[in-house]
Scaffold this motif. Structure first.
Motif, short mmCIF file in Angstrom:
data_model
loop_
_atom_site.label_atom_id
_atom_site.label_comp_id
_atom_site.label_asym_id
_atom_site.label_seq_id
_atom_site.Cartn_x
_atom_site.Cartn_y
_atom_site.Cartn_z
N UNK A 126 0.79 -1.23 0.00
CA UNK A 126 0.00 0.00 0.00
C UNK A 126 0.83 1.28 0.00
N UNK A 127 2.09 1.22 0.40
CA UNK A 127 2.91 2.43 0.50
C UNK A 127 3.79 2.66 -0.73
N UNK A 128 3.65 1.82 -1.75
CA UNK A 128 4.52 1.92 -2.92
C UNK A 128 3.91 2.80 -4.01
N UNK A 129 4.76 3.21 -4.94
CA UNK A 129 4.32 4.06 -6.05
C UNK A 129 4.84 3.48 -7.37
N UNK A 130 4.25 2.37 -7.82
CA UNK A 130 4.72 1.77 -9.07
C UNK A 130 4.51 2.68 -10.28
N UNK A 131 3.58 3.62 -10.17
CA UNK A 131 3.36 4.55 -11.27
C UNK A 131 4.62 5.31 -11.64
N UNK A 132 5.44 5.61 -10.67
CA UNK A 132 6.69 6.33 -10.94
C UNK A 132 7.62 5.48 -11.81
N UNK A 133 7.66 4.16 -11.54
CA UNK A 133 8.55 3.29 -12.30
C UNK A 133 7.98 3.01 -13.69
N UNK A 134 6.67 2.88 -13.80
CA UNK A 134 6.05 2.71 -15.12
C UNK A 134 6.41 3.89 -16.01
N UNK A 135 6.36 5.08 -15.43
CA UNK A 135 6.66 6.29 -16.20
C UNK A 135 8.16 6.44 -16.45
N UNK A 136 8.96 6.20 -15.43
CA UNK A 136 10.41 6.37 -15.55
C UNK A 136 10.98 5.46 -16.63
N UNK A 137 10.52 4.21 -16.68
CA UNK A 137 11.06 3.23 -17.62
C UNK A 137 10.25 3.16 -18.91
N UNK A 138 9.28 4.04 -19.05
CA UNK A 138 8.48 4.13 -20.27
C UNK A 138 7.94 2.76 -20.68
N UNK A 139 7.39 2.05 -19.72
CA UNK A 139 6.83 0.73 -20.02
C UNK A 139 5.63 0.89 -20.94
N UNK A 140 5.52 0.07 -21.99
CA UNK A 140 4.43 0.22 -22.96
C UNK A 140 3.10 -0.33 -22.44
N UNK A 153 -0.32 7.52 -6.87
CA UNK A 153 0.06 6.95 -8.16
C UNK A 153 -0.54 7.72 -9.34
N UNK A 154 -1.72 8.29 -9.19
CA UNK A 154 -2.24 9.16 -10.24
C UNK A 154 -1.37 10.41 -10.36
N UNK A 155 -0.90 10.91 -9.23
CA UNK A 155 -0.04 12.10 -9.23
C UNK A 155 1.24 11.86 -10.01
N UNK A 156 1.72 10.60 -10.03
CA UNK A 156 2.93 10.28 -10.79
C UNK A 156 2.75 10.54 -12.28
N UNK A 157 1.49 10.61 -12.72
CA UNK A 157 1.18 10.89 -14.13
C UNK A 157 0.58 12.28 -14.31
N UNK A 158 0.76 13.11 -13.29
CA UNK A 158 0.29 14.48 -13.38
C UNK A 158 -1.20 14.65 -13.19
N UNK A 159 -1.87 13.63 -12.69
CA UNK A 159 -3.31 13.72 -12.42
C UNK A 159 -3.48 14.05 -10.94
N UNK A 160 -3.84 15.27 -10.66
CA UNK A 160 -3.89 15.75 -9.28
C UNK A 160 -5.29 16.01 -8.77
N UNK A 161 -6.28 15.78 -9.61
CA UNK A 161 -7.67 15.95 -9.20
C UNK A 161 -8.31 14.57 -9.14
#
Length: 292
Positions: free
Chosen positions: A160-174, A210-218
């Motif tokens: 629950x405390x992890x942020x996989x969204x950051x790694x999906x974005x950082x590594x440009x996973x398709x 995790x939404x914030x990792x993609x710039x979604x803040x609302x």
């Protein structure tokens, strides 16, 4: 209502032992491919079903997965599969990706220690690490550029405390679609996962981070979000009554009655439409996960 997708849980066997896993049905013998073909025919004959998702257990352990996907395709149905990825190699990808419009991966973390705590590893503790995930995703897109790659993440007290969204974005996973699911609690005489449930607040914090990792803040009550990169993020805190599932014994099951699955009909010998009419099913939530 849109035409329906039916989840076929071909097999209960799995080479992982994930603590949260919701695919804990009653024990059944493994059905023959002829029986599954009968079930597929039954569902299609209802006029309500146009796609199938092959699940498990681990569906790649079912020896007739390919032939069933070929058969469903021959009926004009779309097919997808959800896997833990451990049985996939380049040969499998080369021979099978043309059968599916989507391949989904159950990925709850990118950290080996977390994966082992969850039980998302084999008996030797081997996990699907980030490097292997990148390799598999690249091969899938190589052999079928039009296929969609989906990731399913189940949020429990362990990750629950992890942020996989950051790694999906950082590594440009398709990744075309990321589904973030809140763990469903189940308990019977042979299984319980209630000790790793998450609170409403913990799940919301995970989604927000995790939404914030993609710039979604609302953050709103909606289910489906779209990122600037074109990836869809689906957030589902309650899965009950929003999926159509046929268990490994061939039964349409209802997950809204109690903390276990309740059989509705045997899909091998009862009209599928009869089962749907008896099933507790929330079509609004079902459709919301596909709305743009």
């Amino acid at each position: 209502m849109k035409k329906l997708k039916v989840n076929l849980h071909l097999i209960e066997a799995c080479n992982y032992r994930c603590r949260h896993c919701f695919a804990h049905f009653d024990k059944h013998n493994v059905l023959t491919p002829e029986t599954w073909i009968n079930i597929i025919d039954n569902a299609v004959a209802s006029g309500m079903v146009t796609s199938f998702n092959f699940a498990g257990g681990e569906p790649l352990l079912y020896p007739h997965l390919t032939s069933l996907a070929e058969y469903a395709n021959s009926l004009g149905c779309k097919c997808s599969v959800i896997t833990n990825g451990s049985c996939i190699d380049e040969e499998w990808i080369k021979n099978n990706v043309s059968l599916f419009t989507t391949i989904g991966f159950s990925l709850d973390s990118f950290f080996p220690d977390t994966l082992r705590k969850i039980g998302r590893c084999d008996t030797n503790g081997r996990v699907l690490d980030l490097d292997r995930i990148k390799e598999i995703f690249t091969l899938i897109k190589k052999y079928n550029p039009s296929i969609k790659i989906k990731v399913n993440t189940v949020v429990s007290a362990i990750n629950k405390d992890e942020t996989p969204g950051e790694l999906i974005r950082k590594h440009d996973l398709p990744v075309d679609r990321w589904k973030i699911l809140r763990m469903s609690p189940f308990e019977n005489d042979r299984f319980s996962n209630k000790d790793i449930t998450v609170t409403d607040e913990e799940y919301t914090e995970y989604i927000t981070r995790n939404l914030s990792a993609f710039g979604i803040n609302t953050i709103s009550e909606k289910v489906l979000y779209n990122t600037d990169a074109g990836m869809e993020i689906v957030c589902e805190s309650n899965l009950n009554g929003t999926y159509i599932m046929i268990d490994a014994g061939g039964y349409l099951v209802d997950d809204t009655k109690n903390s276990n699955y309740v059989r509705v009909i045997n899909c091998a010998d009862t009209p599928f439409s009869d089962g749907i009419s008896k099933l507790t099913f929330d079509s609004e939530i079902y459709e919301a996960r596909y709305k743009k």
